[in-house]
Each structure stands twice: as structure tokens, then as C-alpha cells.
Scaffold this motif. Structure first.
Motif, PDB file in Angstrom:
ATOM      1  N   ILE A  21       0.729  -1.314  -0.143  1.00  0.00           N
ATOM      2  CA  ILE A  21       0.147   0.131  -0.192  1.00  0.00           C
ATOM      3  C   ILE A  21       0.887   1.175   0.397  1.00  0.00           C
ATOM      4  O   ILE A  21       1.511   1.204   0.535  1.00  0.00           O
ATOM      5  CB  ILE A  21      -0.613  -0.406   1.297  1.00  0.00           C
ATOM      6  N   GLY A  28      -5.320   4.764   2.341  1.00  0.00           N
ATOM      7  CA  GLY A  28      -4.250   4.010   2.591  1.00  0.00           C
ATOM      8  C   GLY A  28      -4.393   3.089   4.209  1.00  0.00           C
ATOM      9  O   GLY A  28      -4.620   2.492   4.220  1.00  0.00           O
ATOM     10  N   VAL A  31      -7.476   1.218   3.440  1.00  0.00           N
ATOM     11  CA  VAL A  31      -7.504  -0.845   2.860  1.00  0.00           C
ATOM     12  C   VAL A  31      -6.926  -1.323   3.666  1.00  0.00           C
ATOM     13  O   VAL A  31      -7.078  -2.105   3.720  1.00  0.00           O
ATOM     14  CB  VAL A  31      -6.948   0.118   1.187  1.00  0.00           C
ATOM     15  N   ALA A  32      -5.963  -0.561   4.714  1.00  0.00           N
ATOM     16  CA  ALA A  32      -5.248  -1.893   5.475  1.00  0.00           C
ATOM     17  C   ALA A  32      -5.978  -2.157   6.348  1.00  0.00           C
ATOM     18  O   ALA A  32      -6.129  -3.681   6.524  1.00  0.00           O
ATOM     19  CB  ALA A  32      -4.106  -0.627   6.301  1.00  0.00           C
ATOM     20  N   ILE A  44       2.293  -1.406   4.675  1.00  0.00           N
ATOM     21  CA  ILE A  44       1.728   0.414   4.169  1.00  0.00           C
ATOM     22  C   ILE A  44       3.446   1.362   3.867  1.00  0.00           C
ATOM     23  O   ILE A  44       3.935   1.003   5.362  1.00  0.00           O
ATOM     24  CB  ILE A  44       1.196   0.491   4.651  1.00  0.00           C
ATOM     25  N   ILE A 140      -1.189  -1.369  -4.603  1.00  0.00           N
ATOM     26  CA  ILE A 140      -2.603  -0.551  -3.559  1.00  0.00           C
ATOM     27  C   ILE A 140      -1.969   1.354  -4.125  1.00  0.00           C
ATOM     28  O   ILE A 140      -1.166   1.606  -3.214  1.00  0.00           O
ATOM     29  CB  ILE A 140      -3.126  -0.946  -2.883  1.00  0.00           C
ATOM     30  N   ALA A 142      -3.088   4.838  -3.008  1.00  0.00           N
ATOM     31  CA  ALA A 142      -3.374   5.173  -2.238  1.00  0.00           C
ATOM     32  C   ALA A 142      -3.219   6.345  -1.807  1.00  0.00           C
ATOM     33  O   ALA A 142      -3.157   7.271  -0.350  1.00  0.00           O
ATOM     34  CB  ALA A 142      -3.879   4.252  -1.117  1.00  0.00           C
ATOM     35  N   ALA A 378     -12.179   1.110  -0.954  1.00  0.00           N
ATOM     36  CA  ALA A 378     -11.724   0.518   0.247  1.00  0.00           C
ATOM     37  C   ALA A 378     -11.722  -1.310   0.486  1.00  0.00           C
ATOM     38  O   ALA A 378     -11.305  -2.100   0.631  1.00  0.00           O
ATOM     39  CB  ALA A 378     -10.703   0.910   1.561  1.00  0.00           C
TER      40      ALA A 378
END
Length: 391
Positions: A21, A28, A31-32, A44, A140, A142, A378
């Protein structure tokens, strides 16, 4: 740990077993959290030394969320009940920090991406971060739509002898007391900063070049956005737009008399077609009505002491604030032209299809749908990756 079992495949390469991420802002983190609840490992990374750097480092003091908190919360964790309907900047930051702690999200700070490209032979993404290259199956993006300030190209700007700053450097109007200030840009930030400057006794002029919808923040005791979303369940968009324009006329009157011309296209349709968001008034219109905020025409050029406007009128100013917004910087490092538009740095596909690309690349926060769109993206991204992980 959030990133267990990182495997070094070469001297400067680290293999990520799950998604990588990019960005530790609201996108971020959202979605985490979704990946965390589904049991997937992830890494991330964040270029700044803190999470939510846009909110912590570049937002002005008086900022509050423009939408009610129920439209701004991230997945699986509501705002504290004691928070007001429209949380302040600091309350939102507190919420994001609590969110990261709750879901055990620990970004690697100070790791800015240099480039990222896909290796079709090995079906893996190569992402260069300083001296390390991360290898991952899923990437990803973000970093959001508001990564870098947009600076306008206006003739003579470099010759202006006064103070020039972008809204990313503006905190409050304390240093502008008693001074003549020109605000360039009439979106939500430009309008609200103009109001803030008035409250600090500055003499404020606001540049309005284009047609603009200004809607009351609330109607009938409810959020304008919430009311619009409810009406859209039962009525076609054009009727809801008609209702919003009529309500705005009743509350604000004929704004064209004060230099703000409404577009012929309704606010919701305009948002859908162009991505331009209507301004939600937080008190600026009252100051415009009384003349405390002067609406001025477009700028022809800057002079050493001020501005020459379109039409030839000149006026001196002490400070110029550029409320000209931000843009994404993803196109500068992502070698995937079909996914992110080089023109504006946003997803090449429109909402709700912009969250997924080819070869395991995803985006969160590029739908132009604000924090609500972030939550939708997300969840979709996490569900899609989980399906592939299980198979």
C-alpha cells in the motif's frame, strides 16, 4: 507485525507476501484496515514522517469536515459519539490516529516511491523506495488526489513584491491583520479562507473567474449533501438539482449581482460530468453580501505592487493566497499509463470502476467522491484481493 515474513530475494529487493500500500492517509488506512480484518498480510509505506500528512501539515486551522461525520467515517469504525456533527481538523486527525492503533496499522515512514512498474514475465510489481525495491503481487495506490499543490501560471506572478503562499502553507489569518489580501481560487478552501481572513480583520478580495454553484451547508435543518442523497433515492437527478438551485436562490438570492454566476448545468450533474464540486457555504456568502469580501474578476497579470484585472483595473495587495487546489503525483512514478491519467493524475476510469486496473494494481481515493468514496473503494479492493488470495 503488519508485514510479517518479508523475504529478501536479492541484495536490495524485498518480497512482500501480500499487497503493498502506497500512502498512509485516510485511503491507505482504510484499505489496510479492510485487509487486516480479512487476515491478509500487507506492507504500507508513507513518504512523510507521519500518517495523514495532508491533514497534519497542509490544512488550515479552522477547517471542519464539510459533510456530517457519518459520511466521513472509515470502514468498521465510526467517529466517537461525543464528536460534533462536523468534526474539526484536529478531531479528524485524532480519529485517524485511533483508527490506525485500533487496527494495528504501522506504516513505514520516510519511504517515498521513486518508480513502480510491472514485470509481466514474473507477474510481479517492482516498486523502488529509496535504496530498496519491493516486489509484490498486488499494488494499492492510496496517495489520494491531493498530493502536490497546483500553482497557476499567471503573467507577472514572479514579479510581485508582496507575500505569496499556497493554501497548503496557510494556517490562519493572524499575520494578515489589517492587510489587503487577494485570494485566487473560489472553491471550498478559497471561500473558507476568505472568511477566516475577514475574521482576522484583513481586507479580502476573492477572484471568481468561472461560473460557480454555492449551496447552503444545511437545508431544512439537515446537511445539504445528506438531503440530496436521500432525495436521489426517489427522484431523478435533474429534479434534485432543480430543488438545490431553488433553495440556493431562496437563501442566497441572485448571486450574479455580487459577481458569482450560477452554471446552467445543475450542481449534481456538473459534479457527475466534470468532477467539479459545488461550494458549501460556511458563512462566506454573508460577508460577500456585506462587501467584507469583494468578488473580483480574473487576473490579467501581476504587477510589482499588486494586480491588473481583466478590464484594465489595477489594485495593490500585500499578500496573495493561491487557493488553486492540489493534484495527484502518481503519474510521475507509476509506469502504467492506462490506469492513471497523465492529464490530471486521477484514475483513467470514472467512479465506480476506477478502483481496479490490470495486473493486480488498485487505487483508493481517486474517485472524486471524498471520504465516502474512499470507504467504498477500500472495501472493494480488499474483497477482490482476498478472492485471489484464497484461490
Amino acid at each position: 507485525m503488519v508485514y510479517p515474513n518479508l523475504m529478501k530475494s536479492e541484495s536490495n529487493c524485498i518480497q512482500i507476501p501480500g499487497p503493498l500500500i502506497i500512502g498512509a492517509g485516510p485511503s491507505g488506512l482504510a484499505v489496510a484496515a479492510c485487509l487486516r480484518l480479512k487476515g491478509l498480510p500487507f506492507l504500507i509505506v508513507e513518504k512523510e514522517r507521519c500518517l495523514a500528512s495532508l491533514w497534519k501539515l497542509k490544512m488550515y486551522d479552522r477547517l471542519k469536515l464539510h459533510l456530517p461525520k457519518e459520511f466521513c467515517q472509515l470502514p468498521y469504525m465510526p467517529f466517537p459519539q461525543e464528536f460534533p456533527a462536523y468534526p474539526t481538523k484536529q478531531q479528524f486527525i485524532t480519529y485517524l490516529e485511533a483508527y490506525a492503533n485500533h487496527f494495528s496499522i504501522t506504516p513505514r515512514y520516510g519511504e517515498g516511491v521513486k518508480w513502480a512498474h510491472y514485470d509481466p514475465a514474473k507477474c510481479v510489481w517492482h516498486v523502488r523506495v529509496d535504496e530498496v525495491v519491493y516486489l509484490c503481487r498486488w499494488l494499492i495506490v492510496a496517495t489520494g488526489e491531493n498530493a502536490v499543490p497546483v500553482l497557476p501560471n499567471i503573467a507577472g506572478l514572479q514579479d510581485f513584491n508582496g507575500r505569496i503562499l499556497h493554501t497548503s502553507d496557510y494556517k490562519n489569518g493572524d499575520e494578515c491583520r489589517g492587510k489587503k489580501v487577494l485570494v485566487v481560487g473560489c472553491g471550498n478552501s478559497g471561500m473558507e479562507i476568505s472568511l477566516d481572513l475577514c475574521n482576522y480583520d484583513a481586507q479580502v478580495s476573492l477572484v471568481v473567474r468561472h461560473e460557480l454553484h454555492v449551496l447552503p451547508k444545511e437545508m431544512l435543518g439537515r446537511s445539504t449533501v445528506a438531503l440530496s442523497m436521500r432525495l436521489l433515492r426517489w427522484l431523478p437527478l435533474r429534479l434534485v438539482d432543480w430543488f438545490l438551485i431553488l433553495s440556493s436562490w431562496l437563501i442566497h438570492g441572485d448571486t450574479s449581482r455580487r459577481g458569482i454566476v450560477r452554471p446552467k448545468t445543475g450542481p449534481l450533474q456538473l459534479k457527475e460530468v466534470t468532477g467539479r464540486t459545488p461550494v458549501l457555504d460556511v458563512g462566506s456568502m454573508a460577508k460577500i453580501k456585506t462587501g467584507e469580501i469583494m468578488v473580483v474578476r480574473g487576473i490579467k497579470k501581476f504587477t510589482p505592487n499588486g494586480v491588473e484585472f481583466e478590464g484594465g483595473r489595477t489594485e495593490g495587495f500585500d499578500t496573495v493566497i493561491l487557493a488553486t487546489g492540489y493534484r495527484s503525483n502518481v503519474a510521475s512514478w507509476l509506469k502504467e499509463e492506462d490506469f492513471i491519467s497523465e492529464k490530471d493524475g486521477n484514475s483513467a476510469n470514472t467512479f465506480p470502476k476506477g478502483w481496479k486496473g490490470e495486473n493486480g494494481i488498485y487505487s483508493v481515493g481517486f474517485s472524486r467522491q471524498g471520504l465516502l468514496g474512499i470507504s467504498i473503494d477500500a472495501r472493494r479492493v480488499a474483497e477482490d484481493i482476498v478472492g485471489q488470495w484464497k484461490s
